[in-house]
Write an enzyme that holds these catalytic residues in place. Structure first.
Site, PDB file in Angstrom:
ATOM      1  N   ASP A  52      78.299 -32.741  30.851  1.00 55.62           N
ATOM      2  CA  ASP A  52      77.531 -33.967  31.127  1.00 55.62           C
ATOM      3  C   ASP A  52      75.285 -33.725  30.696  1.00 55.62           C
ATOM      4  O   ASP A  52      75.180 -34.739  31.282  1.00 55.62           O
ATOM      5  CB  ASP A  52      77.992 -33.975  32.575  1.00 55.62           C
ATOM      6  CG  ASP A  52      77.482 -33.001  33.776  1.00 55.62           C
ATOM      7  OD1 ASP A  52      76.168 -32.113  33.260  1.00 55.62           O
ATOM      8  OD2 ASP A  52      77.839 -33.409  34.647  1.00 55.62           O
ATOM      9  N   SER A  53      74.868 -32.551  30.680  1.00 60.30           N
ATOM     10  CA  SER A  53      73.592 -32.549  29.827  1.00 60.30           C
ATOM     11  C   SER A  53      72.943 -33.671  28.925  1.00 60.30           C
ATOM     12  O   SER A  53      72.178 -33.533  28.879  1.00 60.30           O
ATOM     13  CB  SER A  53      73.480 -31.187  29.462  1.00 60.30           C
ATOM     14  OG  SER A  53      73.659 -30.475  28.945  1.00 60.30           O
ATOM     15  N   ASP A  91      82.672 -31.378  29.850  1.00 63.44           N
ATOM     16  CA  ASP A  91      82.550 -31.464  31.392  1.00 63.44           C
ATOM     17  C   ASP A  91      83.287 -33.330  32.076  1.00 63.44           C
ATOM     18  O   ASP A  91      83.080 -33.924  31.363  1.00 63.44           O
ATOM     19  CB  ASP A  91      81.340 -31.735  31.784  1.00 63.44           C
ATOM     20  CG  ASP A  91      80.263 -30.616  32.526  1.00 63.44           C
ATOM     21  OD1 ASP A  91      80.551 -29.552  32.954  1.00 63.44           O
ATOM     22  OD2 ASP A  91      78.483 -30.089  31.608  1.00 63.44           O
ATOM     23  N   LYS A 121      85.984 -28.904  32.066  1.00 58.13           N
ATOM     24  CA  LYS A 121      84.776 -27.868  33.108  1.00 58.13           C
ATOM     25  C   LYS A 121      84.591 -28.842  34.050  1.00 58.13           C
ATOM     26  O   LYS A 121      84.255 -30.408  34.473  1.00 58.13           O
ATOM     27  CB  LYS A 121      83.840 -27.588  32.374  1.00 58.13           C
ATOM     28  CG  LYS A 121      82.629 -26.724  33.429  1.00 58.13           C
ATOM     29  CD  LYS A 121      81.192 -26.663  32.558  1.00 58.13           C
ATOM     30  CE  LYS A 121      80.160 -26.577  32.763  1.00 58.13           C
ATOM     31  NZ  LYS A 121      79.192 -27.004  33.903  1.00 58.13           N
ATOM     32  N   GLU A 123      82.842 -29.460  38.503  1.00 60.04           N
ATOM     33  CA  GLU A 123      81.530 -28.488  39.581  1.00 60.04           C
ATOM     34  C   GLU A 123      82.443 -28.117  40.677  1.00 60.04           C
ATOM     35  O   GLU A 123      82.804 -29.189  41.431  1.00 60.04           O
ATOM     36  CB  GLU A 123      80.295 -29.331  39.468  1.00 60.04           C
ATOM     37  CG  GLU A 123      79.761 -29.394  38.128  1.00 60.04           C
ATOM     38  CD  GLU A 123      78.364 -29.998  38.451  1.00 60.04           C
ATOM     39  OE1 GLU A 123      77.821 -30.715  39.047  1.00 60.04           O
ATOM     40  OE2 GLU A 123      77.418 -30.172  37.039  1.00 60.04           O
ATOM     41  N   GLU A 190      75.468 -20.886  37.255  1.00 64.19           N
ATOM     42  CA  GLU A 190      74.238 -21.088  37.197  1.00 64.19           C
ATOM     43  C   GLU A 190      73.341 -21.044  37.942  1.00 64.19           C
ATOM     44  O   GLU A 190      73.486 -21.412  39.379  1.00 64.19           O
ATOM     45  CB  GLU A 190      74.319 -22.803  37.155  1.00 64.19           C
ATOM     46  CG  GLU A 190      73.069 -23.672  36.122  1.00 64.19           C
ATOM     47  CD  GLU A 190      72.833 -24.747  36.455  1.00 64.19           C
ATOM     48  OE1 GLU A 190      74.464 -25.493  35.705  1.00 64.19           O
ATOM     49  OE2 GLU A 190      72.644 -25.558  35.496  1.00 64.19           O
TER      50      GLU A 190
HETATM   51  O1  KIV Z   1      76.078 -30.227  31.197  1.00 66.62           O
HETATM   52  C1  KIV Z   1      75.320 -28.376  30.871  1.00 66.62           C
HETATM   53  O2  KIV Z   1      75.058 -28.855  29.795  1.00 66.62           O
HETATM   54  C2  KIV Z   1      75.811 -27.187  31.595  1.00 66.62           C
HETATM   55  C3  KIV Z   1      75.140 -26.076  31.316  1.00 66.62           C
HETATM   56  C4  KIV Z   1      73.937 -26.186  32.259  1.00 66.62           C
HETATM   57  C5  KIV Z   1      76.703 -24.947  31.939  1.00 66.62           C
HETATM   58  O3  KIV Z   1      76.917 -27.874  32.779  1.00 66.62           O
END
Ligand code: KIV
Length: 272
Positions: A52-53, A91, A121, A123, A190
């Protein structure tokens, strides 16, 4: 060609667990589009994270919170079309799994069905245990994410290192064990102290993939645009830049502009 690329035709969640048991480090990078994913996959990466980056890198938001499920599915399906070998993990974006396990499952099913990705993924630890179980029961592999969890940035108030104090470190260790017991196939850790990350990696069977978590873990992940130096205003200590793409690309664009303005492009060979 990398050693890993020769040995494994296709990376699965089981491959990653096997890698850990053999002491082989896992490589993971982000991708959000077809062209980048094609290059990353062809390089022999083990895991591609559609993170989600994308909210920051692709859309210019300050945090990861605004990205939507539809947008994540769009990015993920572009990535999946490009890959032939890597495991693709996506994510679950903020607001699509925190309220209740049924919604978490619905969001995960949409990602799997509409993008063709291989897992999701999420959190968090204890707070999302029921959602993790429900998703796993549906046959969807889950990667955990502990330590600095950017979707909770407004709770933390800062992007500094997490779990430096004993209480938070103890909670993180308990959460990591809980994620393993619940059935997660790997965990991203992280921005936590290297010693703590190593302790967690040694105490679990599933792989721990670190970002700013030192070398004592089972693999590493970086945001591709950061490691290529395409972003240049973000400079955390853990980030190793393998290229300075910002300068390289700026130079190329300037050369093109000069060539267009001066009439140097196109030449006779570049026309019909
Ligand atoms: O969203 C992302 O890119 C991440 C990484 C920094 C692990 O969760």
């Amino acid at each position: 060609m990398s050693v890993a690329k020769k040995e494994y035709k296709r990376i699965t969640t089981k491959t990653l667990v096997d890698m850990k048991s053999k002491g082989e480090k896992i490589s993971m990078l982000t991708a959000y589009d077809y062209t980048m994913a094609k290059i990353v996959d062809n390089s022999g990466i083990d895991v591609i994270l559609v993170g989600d980056s994308a909210s920051n890198v692709m859309s210019g938001h300050e945090t990861t919170l605004p990205i939507t499920l539809d947008q994540m599915i769009y990015h993920a399906s572009s990535v999946v079309r490009a890959i032939s070998r890597s495991l693709v993990i996506v994510d679950l974006p903020f607001g699509t799994y925190q309220s209740d396990p049924k919604e978490a499952l619905r969001s995960s099913i949409r990602i799997m069905k509409e993008s063709g990705a291989h897992g999701i993924k999420m959190e968090g630890g204890k707070e999302i245990k029921e959602s993790i179980k429900r998703i796993l029961n549906a046959g969807i592999p889950v990667m955990g994410h502990l330590g600095l969890t950017p979707q909770s940035i407004y709770k933390f108030g800062t992007y500094t290192v997490r779990a430096k104090e004993d209480t938070e470190a103890e909670k993180l260790k308990k959460d990591a064990l809980l994620l393993e017991k619940a059935g997660c196939f790997a965990i991203v850790l992280e921005k936590v102290p290297a010693k703590l990350a190593e302790e967690v990696a040694k105490s679990l069977q599933i792989p721990i993939i670190g970002i700013g978590a030192g070398k004592g873990v089972d693999g590493q992940v970086l945001v591709t645009h950061d490691m290529l130096g395409m972003t240049h205003e973000f400079n955390p200590r853990f980030l190793r830049r393998y290229l300075d793409m910002f300068s390289e690309m700026t130079g190329a664009f300037q050369k093109y502009i000069d060539d267009v303005k001066s009439g140097n492009f196109p030449t006779e060979k570049e026309q019909y």
